[in-house]
Design a protein around this motif. Sequence first.
Motif, PDB file in Angstrom:
ATOM      1  N   TYR A  36       8.299  26.108  16.366  1.00 51.67           N
ATOM      2  CA  TYR A  36       8.500  24.723  16.789  1.00 51.67           C
ATOM      3  C   TYR A  36       9.101  24.726  18.185  1.00 51.67           C
ATOM      4  O   TYR A  36       9.815  25.638  18.573  1.00 51.67           O
ATOM      5  CB  TYR A  36       9.470  24.001  15.845  1.00 51.67           C
ATOM      6  CG  TYR A  36       8.905  23.694  14.474  1.00 51.67           C
ATOM      7  CD1 TYR A  36       8.804  24.672  13.499  1.00 51.67           C
ATOM      8  CD2 TYR A  36       8.475  22.411  14.160  1.00 51.67           C
ATOM      9  CE1 TYR A  36       8.281  24.384  12.248  1.00 51.67           C
ATOM     10  CE2 TYR A  36       7.956  22.101  12.910  1.00 51.67           C
ATOM     11  CZ  TYR A  36       7.871  23.104  11.955  1.00 51.67           C
ATOM     12  OH  TYR A  36       7.351  22.813  10.721  1.00 51.67           O
ATOM     13  N   GLN A  38      11.617  22.429  20.690  1.00 53.14           N
ATOM     14  CA  GLN A  38      12.593  21.354  20.674  1.00 53.14           C
ATOM     15  C   GLN A  38      13.106  21.097  22.087  1.00 53.14           C
ATOM     16  O   GLN A  38      13.638  22.001  22.732  1.00 53.14           O
ATOM     17  CB  GLN A  38      13.769  21.656  19.740  1.00 53.14           C
ATOM     18  CG  GLN A  38      14.723  20.487  19.584  1.00 53.14           C
ATOM     19  CD  GLN A  38      15.798  20.709  18.542  1.00 53.14           C
ATOM     20  OE1 GLN A  38      16.149  21.843  18.226  1.00 53.14           O
ATOM     21  NE2 GLN A  38      16.328  19.632  17.977  1.00 53.14           N
ATOM     22  N   GLY A  41      17.813  16.527  22.954  1.00 50.81           N
ATOM     23  CA  GLY A  41      17.921  15.179  22.421  1.00 50.81           C
ATOM     24  C   GLY A  41      16.739  14.737  21.580  1.00 50.81           C
ATOM     25  O   GLY A  41      16.639  13.551  21.239  1.00 50.81           O
ATOM     26  N   ARG A  42      15.866  15.658  21.222  1.00 54.70           N
ATOM     27  CA  ARG A  42      14.674  15.299  20.446  1.00 54.70           C
ATOM     28  C   ARG A  42      14.547  16.167  19.202  1.00 54.70           C
ATOM     29  O   ARG A  42      15.179  17.212  19.096  1.00 54.70           O
ATOM     30  CB  ARG A  42      13.419  15.441  21.302  1.00 54.70           C
ATOM     31  CG  ARG A  42      13.359  14.445  22.454  1.00 54.70           C
ATOM     32  CD  ARG A  42      12.095  14.601  23.256  1.00 54.70           C
ATOM     33  NE  ARG A  42      11.982  13.590  24.293  1.00 54.70           N
ATOM     34  CZ  ARG A  42      11.401  12.420  24.122  1.00 54.70           C
ATOM     35  NH1 ARG A  42      10.865  12.113  22.960  1.00 54.70           N
ATOM     36  NH2 ARG A  42      11.335  11.546  25.102  1.00 54.70           N
ATOM     37  N   GLY A  43      13.705  15.721  18.283  1.00 53.97           N
ATOM     38  CA  GLY A  43      13.443  16.502  17.096  1.00 53.97           C
ATOM     39  C   GLY A  43      12.450  17.621  17.374  1.00 53.97           C
ATOM     40  O   GLY A  43      11.682  17.560  18.335  1.00 53.97           O
ATOM     41  N   PRO A  44      12.458  18.667  16.555  1.00 48.71           N
ATOM     42  CA  PRO A  44      11.489  19.757  16.721  1.00 48.71           C
ATOM     43  C   PRO A  44      10.056  19.257  16.576  1.00 48.71           C
ATOM     44  O   PRO A  44       9.789  18.342  15.788  1.00 48.71           O
ATOM     45  CB  PRO A  44      11.851  20.720  15.597  1.00 48.71           C
ATOM     46  CG  PRO A  44      13.279  20.404  15.254  1.00 48.71           C
ATOM     47  CD  PRO A  44      13.402  18.933  15.462  1.00 48.71           C
ATOM     48  N   PHE A  46       6.132  20.723  15.865  1.00 44.99           N
ATOM     49  CA  PHE A  46       5.357  21.860  15.370  1.00 44.99           C
ATOM     50  C   PHE A  46       4.386  22.369  16.423  1.00 44.99           C
ATOM     51  O   PHE A  46       3.709  21.582  17.102  1.00 44.99           O
ATOM     52  CB  PHE A  46       4.590  21.445  14.115  1.00 44.99           C
ATOM     53  CG  PHE A  46       3.568  22.457  13.681  1.00 44.99           C
ATOM     54  CD1 PHE A  46       2.223  22.252  13.909  1.00 44.99           C
ATOM     55  CD2 PHE A  46       3.968  23.621  13.043  1.00 44.99           C
ATOM     56  CE1 PHE A  46       1.276  23.180  13.511  1.00 44.99           C
ATOM     57  CE2 PHE A  46       3.041  24.555  12.632  1.00 44.99           C
ATOM     58  CZ  PHE A  46       1.692  24.336  12.869  1.00 44.99           C
ATOM     59  N   LEU A  89      11.965  27.334  18.246  1.00 44.26           N
ATOM     60  CA  LEU A  89      12.530  27.667  16.944  1.00 44.26           C
ATOM     61  C   LEU A  89      11.507  28.377  16.084  1.00 44.26           C
ATOM     62  O   LEU A  89      10.348  27.956  16.006  1.00 44.26           O
ATOM     63  CB  LEU A  89      12.978  26.396  16.214  1.00 44.26           C
ATOM     64  CG  LEU A  89      13.918  25.442  16.955  1.00 44.26           C
ATOM     65  CD1 LEU A  89      14.123  24.175  16.138  1.00 44.26           C
ATOM     66  CD2 LEU A  89      15.243  26.114  17.216  1.00 44.26           C
TER      67      LEU A  89
END
Lengths: 114, 111
Positions: A36, A38, A41-44, A46, A89
């Motif tokens: 992932y 990232q 300030g943001r979500g992971p 895919f 990640l």
Amino acid sequence: SQKIEQNSEALNIQEGKTATLTCNYTNYSPAYLQWYRQDPGRGPVFLLLIRENEKEKRKERLKVTFDTTLKQSLFHITASQPADSATYLCALDTAGGGADGLTFGKGTHLIIQP
Amino acid sequence: NAGVTQTPKFRILKIGQSMTLQCTQDMNHNYMYWYRQDPGMGLKLIYYSVGAGITDKGEVPNGYNVSRSTTEDFPLRLELAAPSQTSVYFCASSYAADTQYFGPGTRLTVL
């Protein structure tokens, strides 16, 4: 429980070069491994999934390898660009096959220098 | 599709207060998850759900509760907030329990 190790220090790469990130894991063998991205300030988000019976997977400038003997995955970004700078990640399914969530590494902060 | 949405984006709580973090997905996914992410750490699973009416504890469930009355919604409840719950909370959903789609996160500070 599953343990994942990623190079948690920042990785500095010159623009245009290939960036290679490492993910090592211990304990049981996962059915698949995911990467992932990232941004701050943001979500992971895919990127790629590779299954235990696959050695390599590609998507545009991205390539992932999966060595179940070494318990290691390598994530490559070819022709890197400053826009590729982010934290990457590595994630594995749990013994429950992913229905009960993923185990994430701490991530590698990649910086592409212009 | 909006994907996974979370509210609020930011919140400051006093010790002992309670709040609910909202999570909604419009992809008709059965699997939903709550993670927390502390600085320099990986995401830790708090609770998960494999479908409406079914929830289960993850790695770090203490101090939290969840419910899943519909496929779309998976709220996370914090009771008696503590400074240790200061974190960024991410909700995620999945169709086949593999690839996960994350929301933008809620940044919570407990003072």
